[in-house]
Design a protein around this motif. Structure first.
Motif, PDB file in Angstrom:
ATOM      1  N   VAL A  10       0.825  -1.214   0.000  1.00 43.45           N
ATOM      2  CA  VAL A  10       0.000   0.000   0.000  1.00 43.45           C
ATOM      3  C   VAL A  10       0.858   1.263   0.000  1.00 43.45           C
ATOM      4  O   VAL A  10       0.355   2.352   0.213  1.00 43.45           O
ATOM      5  CB  VAL A  10      -0.953   0.028   1.217  1.00 43.45           C
ATOM      6  N   GLY A  11       2.110   1.128  -0.263  1.00 43.92           N
ATOM      7  CA  GLY A  11       3.012   2.270  -0.231  1.00 43.92           C
ATOM      8  C   GLY A  11       4.266   1.920   0.535  1.00 43.92           C
ATOM      9  O   GLY A  11       4.282   0.972   1.319  1.00 43.92           O
ATOM     10  N   GLY A  12       5.308   2.678   0.320  1.00 41.68           N
ATOM     11  CA  GLY A  12       6.558   2.366   0.990  1.00 41.68           C
ATOM     12  C   GLY A  12       7.132   1.051   0.472  1.00 41.68           C
ATOM     13  O   GLY A  12       6.910   0.642  -0.675  1.00 41.68           O
ATOM     14  N   GLN A  13       7.853   0.356   1.337  1.00 38.80           N
ATOM     15  CA  GLN A  13       8.504  -0.894   0.949  1.00 38.80           C
ATOM     16  C   GLN A  13       8.107  -2.018   1.904  1.00 38.80           C
ATOM     17  O   GLN A  13       8.945  -2.790   2.362  1.00 38.80           O
ATOM     18  CB  GLN A  13      10.020  -0.704   0.909  1.00 38.80           C
ATOM     19  N   THR A  14       6.828  -2.105   2.192  1.00 40.11           N
ATOM     20  CA  THR A  14       6.308  -3.145   3.078  1.00 40.11           C
ATOM     21  C   THR A  14       5.378  -4.062   2.300  1.00 40.11           C
ATOM     22  O   THR A  14       4.465  -3.584   1.622  1.00 40.11           O
ATOM     23  CB  THR A  14       5.557  -2.542   4.273  1.00 40.11           C
ATOM     24  N   VAL A  15       5.636  -5.358   2.414  1.00 36.17           N
ATOM     25  CA  VAL A  15       4.774  -6.365   1.797  1.00 36.17           C
ATOM     26  C   VAL A  15       3.924  -6.985   2.894  1.00 36.17           C
ATOM     27  O   VAL A  15       4.453  -7.467   3.899  1.00 36.17           O
ATOM     28  CB  VAL A  15       5.609  -7.465   1.100  1.00 36.17           C
TER      29      VAL A  15
END
Length: 449
Positions: free
Chosen positions: A67-72
């Motif tokens: 949903v944004g950034g670098q988080t899965v």
């Protein structure tokens, strides 16, 4: 009129965002496994493993998203549905494709033209209604919504197909077989068939159909030099352990015990039953399963962790200290395990343990700042030791992380009043007070509007 526009815009924007799951599931063993299985893929994507996180969400649906950034974000349902670690690696590679291709930032490009169509149809529809054709105007508006939605769905299907192709490149670069990636799509295809979704309109979907994805990816994945590379057996064992404990933790205990009957003496079965019995309120049976795990590997930190957790949450904090202390040291003070150890030290209600609890918990929050429970425990031990100022600061930290701006602002100001002015802790309290007050003011302003 404005409210109607806003409602239509919101309905379209919701399509651009995956549904938020109920809660994050944090577990030291799971997070270590995700980090190790994703590292080669993250490097292949040209990203830094220090900046990318894979987080487990408590949601039984088979899904993963960014949903944004670098988080899965990976749903628990996906882990439960996967047969092996390589399948989950394929899904992570796909989500990293979204990150590397900048798809979240590009969502506005898909929303803007669709929203334009929707607004135009609404203007024409309202004009028709004003001219006396209520039925015709409503038809224009409905048709505009349908066209706008179709245009946006076409945009998301292109993004998904692009992420699939990018994932295939990452898998090849990382030297990871794409067999699991393909297996997972075939599994989804089978689930769709069994659910009766045999006449799905491909143009009404946000993703390409699973069968189409299999057909598109097969040649690329099979031709990769990594296609026949054996799976990492150690990683596979770790995945099956995590999967079993997850089933035990989130699943209905009777179903878990049915899936892992007593005659199954595997490590995975002991793990699942330990959590199932503990969840169902049978501490002695849960403890026996934990003992069976430790009998196999006496110094495994995660087996010791579950043993300590069961004892602690069964009202036996003194007995929990030894396994949790060993688990904490064996993982070099892994923050989640260290937090459980600090909790156990406090739960003994022995003042002789409070100094050690403070040291352990301070180290935990320094290495894992976004841990509200650790801040709560640290605030508790500060209070028990008479350090009211830092107890209020810890409360402010926890409230800020939990989205409770009112408590965060109040506690931070209280901490500022008792801390040495311009000290590190005072400055931190000031930062929280200002940020929380700004959040409260923005909220009040939003309500006025």
């Amino acid at each position: 009129m404005k409210k109607f526009v806003a409602a239509l815009a919101l309905s379209l924007l919701v399509l651009a965002q995956p549904a938020r799951a109920q809660s994050i599931l944090r577990d030291a063993e799971t997070e270590a496994m995700f980090a190790d299985m994703s590292q080669p893929l993250i490097l292949a994507a040209g990203l830094s493993p220090k900046d990318v996180r894979v987080i487990l969400i408590n949601d039984e649906s088979i899904n993963a998203f960014v949903v944004g950034g670098q988080t899965v974000y990976v749903h628990s349902g996906l882990v439960n549905a996967a047969d092996n670690a390589n399948q989950v690696q394929g899904v992570i590679a796909h989500e990293l494709g979204h990150i590397a291709d900048g798809h979240v930032l590009l969502q506005a490009e898909g929303v803007r033209p669709a929203l334009g169509i929707m607004l135009l149809s609404m203007v024409l529809g309202v004009a028709a209604i004003a001219a006396g054709s209520a039925e015709g105007g409503a038809g224009i508006i409905a048709a505009g919504q349908q066209v706008a939605q179709s245009k946006f769905l076409a945009f998301t299907r292109v993004q998904e197909a692009t992420a699939d192709a990018t994932a295939a490149k990452f898998l090849e670069t990382a030297g990871v077989s794409g067999k699991g990636f393909l297996q997972f799509f075939k599994k989804l295809q089978s689930l769709e068939y069994r659910a009766g979704y045999t006449n799905i309109d491909p143009f009404a979907q946000s993703h390409p159909l699973s069968g189409q994805r299999v057909a598109t990816l097969t040649e690329t994945l099979v031709q990769s030099p990594a296609w026949n590379k054996p799976f990492d057996p150690a990683l596979e064992i770790r995945f099956q352990r995590v999967r079993a404990k997850l089933i035990g933790f989130v699943g209905d205990p009777p179903r878990t015990l049915n899936a892992y009957p007593a005659e199954n003496q595997s490590i995975y079965a002991h793990y699942a039953r330990a959590y199932a019995y503990h969840k169902a309120g049978y501490p002695e049976k849960a403890n026996a399963e934990a003992d069976a795990l430790i009998a196999v590997a006496p110094h495994d930190p995660y087996f010791l962790e579950v043993k300590g957790q069961i004892l602690l949450e069964s009202g036996k904090p003194f007995e929990a200290l030894a396994p949790l202390r060993e688990a904490t040291k064996a993982t070099n003070f892994q923050p989640l395990i260290a937090t459980s150890f600090g909790h156990a030290l406090i739960a003994t209600e022995d003042p002789a343990n409070y100094l050690e609890a403070e040291k352990v918990l301070r180290q935990a929050v320094s290495r894992d700042y976004e841990n509200p429970f650790a801040w709560y425990q640290l605030g508790t031990v500060y209070d028990l030791r008479g350090d009211k100022a830092r107890a209020m600061l810890a409360t402010a930290e926890r409230a800020s992380l939990s989205g409770d701006a009112r408590t965060a602002a109040f506690s931070a100001r209280a901490a500022m009043g008792a801390l040495p002015q311009n000290s590190v802790d005072w400055i931190r309290a000031q930062d929280i007070a200002v940020a929380s007050q700004n959040a409260l003011d923005d909220s009040k302003g939003g309500r006025r509007r």
